[in-house]
Design a protein around this motif. Structure first.
Motif, mmCIF file in Angstrom:
data_model
loop_
_atom_site.group_PDB
_atom_site.id
_atom_site.type_symbol
_atom_site.label_atom_id
_atom_site.label_comp_id
_atom_site.label_asym_id
_atom_site.label_seq_id
_atom_site.Cartn_x
_atom_site.Cartn_y
_atom_site.Cartn_z
ATOM 1 N N VAL A 1 45.571 51.202 39.966
ATOM 2 C CA VAL A 1 45.344 50.668 41.619
ATOM 3 C C VAL A 1 44.660 49.344 41.246
ATOM 4 O O VAL A 1 43.536 49.293 40.513
ATOM 5 C CB VAL A 1 44.256 51.770 42.274
ATOM 6 C CG1 VAL A 1 43.886 51.022 43.569
ATOM 7 C CG2 VAL A 1 45.030 52.945 42.688
ATOM 8 N N ALA A 2 45.137 48.388 41.851
ATOM 9 C CA ALA A 2 44.629 46.911 41.866
ATOM 10 C C ALA A 2 44.222 46.584 43.231
ATOM 11 O O ALA A 2 44.892 46.475 44.243
ATOM 12 C CB ALA A 2 45.813 45.832 41.453
ATOM 13 N N VAL A 3 42.946 46.087 43.372
ATOM 14 C CA VAL A 3 42.398 46.065 44.683
ATOM 15 C C VAL A 3 41.939 44.623 44.572
ATOM 16 O O VAL A 3 41.544 43.866 43.422
ATOM 17 C CB VAL A 3 40.960 46.661 44.683
ATOM 18 C CG1 VAL A 3 40.015 46.162 45.882
ATOM 19 C CG2 VAL A 3 41.226 48.253 45.054
ATOM 20 N N SER A 4 42.223 43.702 45.783
ATOM 21 C CA SER A 4 42.248 42.212 45.748
ATOM 22 C C SER A 4 40.834 42.016 46.378
ATOM 23 O O SER A 4 40.408 42.533 47.333
ATOM 24 C CB SER A 4 43.262 41.815 46.680
ATOM 25 O OG SER A 4 44.482 42.219 46.317
ATOM 26 N N GLY A 5 40.096 41.014 45.951
ATOM 27 C CA GLY A 5 39.042 40.434 46.499
ATOM 28 C C GLY A 5 38.833 38.845 46.495
ATOM 29 O O GLY A 5 39.735 38.377 45.806
ATOM 30 N N THR A 6 38.114 38.296 47.414
ATOM 31 C CA THR A 6 37.715 36.978 47.537
ATOM 32 C C THR A 6 36.198 36.667 47.545
ATOM 33 O O THR A 6 35.652 37.557 47.162
ATOM 34 C CB THR A 6 38.345 36.514 49.080
ATOM 35 O OG1 THR A 6 37.657 37.262 49.812
ATOM 36 C CG2 THR A 6 39.800 37.048 49.197
ATOM 37 N N GLU A 7 36.231 35.226 47.780
ATOM 38 C CA GLU A 7 34.637 34.860 47.246
ATOM 39 C C GLU A 7 33.727 35.744 48.445
ATOM 40 O O GLU A 7 32.646 35.900 48.047
ATOM 41 C CB GLU A 7 34.617 33.473 47.509
ATOM 42 C CG GLU A 7 33.069 32.888 47.227
ATOM 43 C CD GLU A 7 33.032 31.351 46.879
ATOM 44 O OE1 GLU A 7 32.021 31.049 46.666
ATOM 45 O OE2 GLU A 7 34.242 30.700 47.032
ATOM 46 N N ASP A 8 34.533 36.117 49.696
ATOM 47 C CA ASP A 8 33.496 36.626 50.312
ATOM 48 C C ASP A 8 33.190 38.014 50.178
ATOM 49 O O ASP A 8 32.027 38.476 50.433
ATOM 50 C CB ASP A 8 34.072 36.397 52.068
ATOM 51 C CG ASP A 8 33.887 35.165 52.633
ATOM 52 O OD1 ASP A 8 33.163 34.314 52.202
ATOM 53 O OD2 ASP A 8 35.081 34.656 53.381
ATOM 54 N N ASP A 9 34.083 38.732 49.698
ATOM 55 C CA ASP A 9 34.027 40.136 49.191
ATOM 56 C C ASP A 9 34.672 40.255 48.089
ATOM 57 O O ASP A 9 35.954 40.662 48.044
ATOM 58 C CB ASP A 9 34.668 40.885 50.420
ATOM 59 C CG ASP A 9 34.188 42.410 50.097
ATOM 60 O OD1 ASP A 9 33.287 42.823 49.163
ATOM 61 O OD2 ASP A 9 34.615 43.281 50.756
ATOM 62 N N ALA A 10 34.194 39.903 46.881
ATOM 63 C CA ALA A 10 34.930 39.946 45.503
ATOM 64 C C ALA A 10 35.132 41.122 45.065
ATOM 65 O O ALA A 10 36.268 41.313 44.260
ATOM 66 C CB ALA A 10 34.228 38.971 44.625
ATOM 67 N N TYR A 11 34.415 42.162 45.328
ATOM 68 C CA TYR A 11 34.585 43.684 44.778
ATOM 69 C C TYR A 11 34.479 44.656 45.755
ATOM 70 O O TYR A 11 33.530 45.210 46.128
ATOM 71 C CB TYR A 11 33.257 43.755 43.858
ATOM 72 C CG TYR A 11 33.537 44.622 42.912
ATOM 73 C CD1 TYR A 11 34.282 44.995 41.793
ATOM 74 C CD2 TYR A 11 32.240 45.696 42.589
ATOM 75 C CE1 TYR A 11 34.547 45.670 40.911
ATOM 76 C CE2 TYR A 11 32.542 46.503 41.647
ATOM 77 C CZ TYR A 11 33.350 46.548 40.713
ATOM 78 O OH TYR A 11 33.531 47.425 39.971
ATOM 79 N N PRO A 12 35.557 44.849 46.779
ATOM 80 C CA PRO A 12 35.490 45.642 47.976
ATOM 81 C C PRO A 12 35.392 47.106 47.434
ATOM 82 O O PRO A 12 34.670 47.821 48.399
ATOM 83 C CB PRO A 12 36.518 45.397 48.537
ATOM 84 C CG PRO A 12 37.511 44.577 47.684
ATOM 85 C CD PRO A 12 36.977 44.160 46.792
ATOM 86 N N MET A 13 35.813 47.547 46.400
ATOM 87 C CA MET A 13 35.609 48.826 45.953
ATOM 88 C C MET A 13 35.116 48.629 44.405
ATOM 89 O O MET A 13 35.731 47.813 43.593
ATOM 90 C CB MET A 13 36.737 49.701 45.868
ATOM 91 C CG MET A 13 37.298 50.048 47.203
ATOM 92 S SD MET A 13 38.797 50.853 47.296
ATOM 93 C CE MET A 13 38.164 52.645 46.831
ATOM 94 N N ASP A 14 34.059 49.670 44.181
ATOM 95 C CA ASP A 14 33.539 49.443 42.720
ATOM 96 C C ASP A 14 34.707 50.355 41.787
ATOM 97 O O ASP A 14 35.463 51.069 42.359
ATOM 98 C CB ASP A 14 32.190 49.935 42.507
ATOM 99 C CG ASP A 14 31.826 51.331 42.923
ATOM 100 O OD1 ASP A 14 32.683 52.221 42.309
ATOM 101 O OD2 ASP A 14 30.743 51.623 43.807
#
Length: 264
Positions: free
Chosen positions: A165-178
């Motif tokens: 599972v690859a989860v996408s993040g951006t600067e506003d929310d870099a790590y939406p799921m740990d």
């Protein structure tokens, strides 16, 4: 003073997409607010090389890993990547990190504790000031074939399945799921989790749980995607069944982005 050959001008007019170091094994500590573990990480540091530069400074990349990635917090990677770009005097850079993580697993009947290893990948990039992070967790579950269960007088074939599972993040929310949340989400998919320490009562319970929850590779991919869509998290899911009665693997994948898709 020694000459800096890398800084020589290049007249061939060809920009290189990726230049840098790969497969650097380096000690690091991973910490994300939920999990803290120390180990050896594998690092790639890559930059785009402008057409007028002959080379890049690869020693600086090792120094960047030593100075800024000896302790990795995914939530801090936007700042780290800005430092990488500034240090390398470049506007496009990528850092890839791979390391195993271990989570505690309790056997379902005996209650015995052991550690289950999963693979964690962090792919951070900055381009023209825009930051992205892809967090990938790969681990295994058990899958039991619904077709085999339906057509057989007794029993059904089952196997382990590699689930990424690859989860996408951006600067506003870099790590939406740990990473731990992703591991738990994967373990809840399929027919049954896998367990590193199994006694006979556990084996009985695991076998029956899998039999009661048959799942095709397609089912697992869709269920995981639905769970991630319900969290409005951009993602890619890739599953490979290591088939036990076939001479091939069975695969399924799906990707979804909140900005271009809707649930359902």
């Amino acid at each position: 003073m020694l000459p800096d050959v890398q800084d020589e001008a290049d007249v061939r007019g060809i920009e290189l997409t990726d230049v840098g170091i790969s497969n650097l094994r380096y000690p690091t500590e991973f910490r994300d607010g939920t999990t803290t573990q120390a180990g050896i990480g594998i690092f790639d540091v890559l930059v785009t090389l402008p057409s007028d530069r002959r080379g890049t400074h690869m020693s600086r990349m090792v120094q960047l890993v030593h100075d800024h990635l000896a302790s990795i917090d995914p939530r801090e990677l936007p700042l780290v990547m800005k430092r990488v770009a500034a240090k390398m005097d470049i506007d496009h850079a990528q850092v890839r990190i791979a390391l195993p993580i271990a989570t505690r697993v309790i056997s379902p009947v005996s209650g015995l504790e052991a550690f289950q290893a999963s693979d964690l990948g962090l792919d951070a990039a900055i381009a023209a000031g825009s930051f992205t992070l892809t967090t990938t967790v790969t681990t295994q579950v058990t899958s039991l074939c619904p077709c085999s269960k339906t057509i057989s007088d007794y029993g059904a074939h089952n196997q382990r399945s590699d689930v990424a599972v690859a989860v996408s993040g951006t600067e506003d929310d870099a790590y939406p799921m740990d990473a731990f949340q992703i591991v738990e989400l994967i373990r809840s998919s399929g027919s049954c989790p896998v367990y590193p320490l199994v006694k006979r009562p556990d084996e009985r319970a695991i076998t029956m749980t899998a039999y009661d929850h048959p799942a095709f590779v397609e089912d697992m991919a869709r269920d995981l995607s639905l769970a991630l869509r319900s969290r409005n998290v951009g993602h890619a899911v890739t599953i490979r069944n290591l088939e036990s009665i076939h001479s091939h693997d069975a695969v399924a994948s799906v990707a979804w982005a909140p900005s271009t898709s809707s649930v359902g």
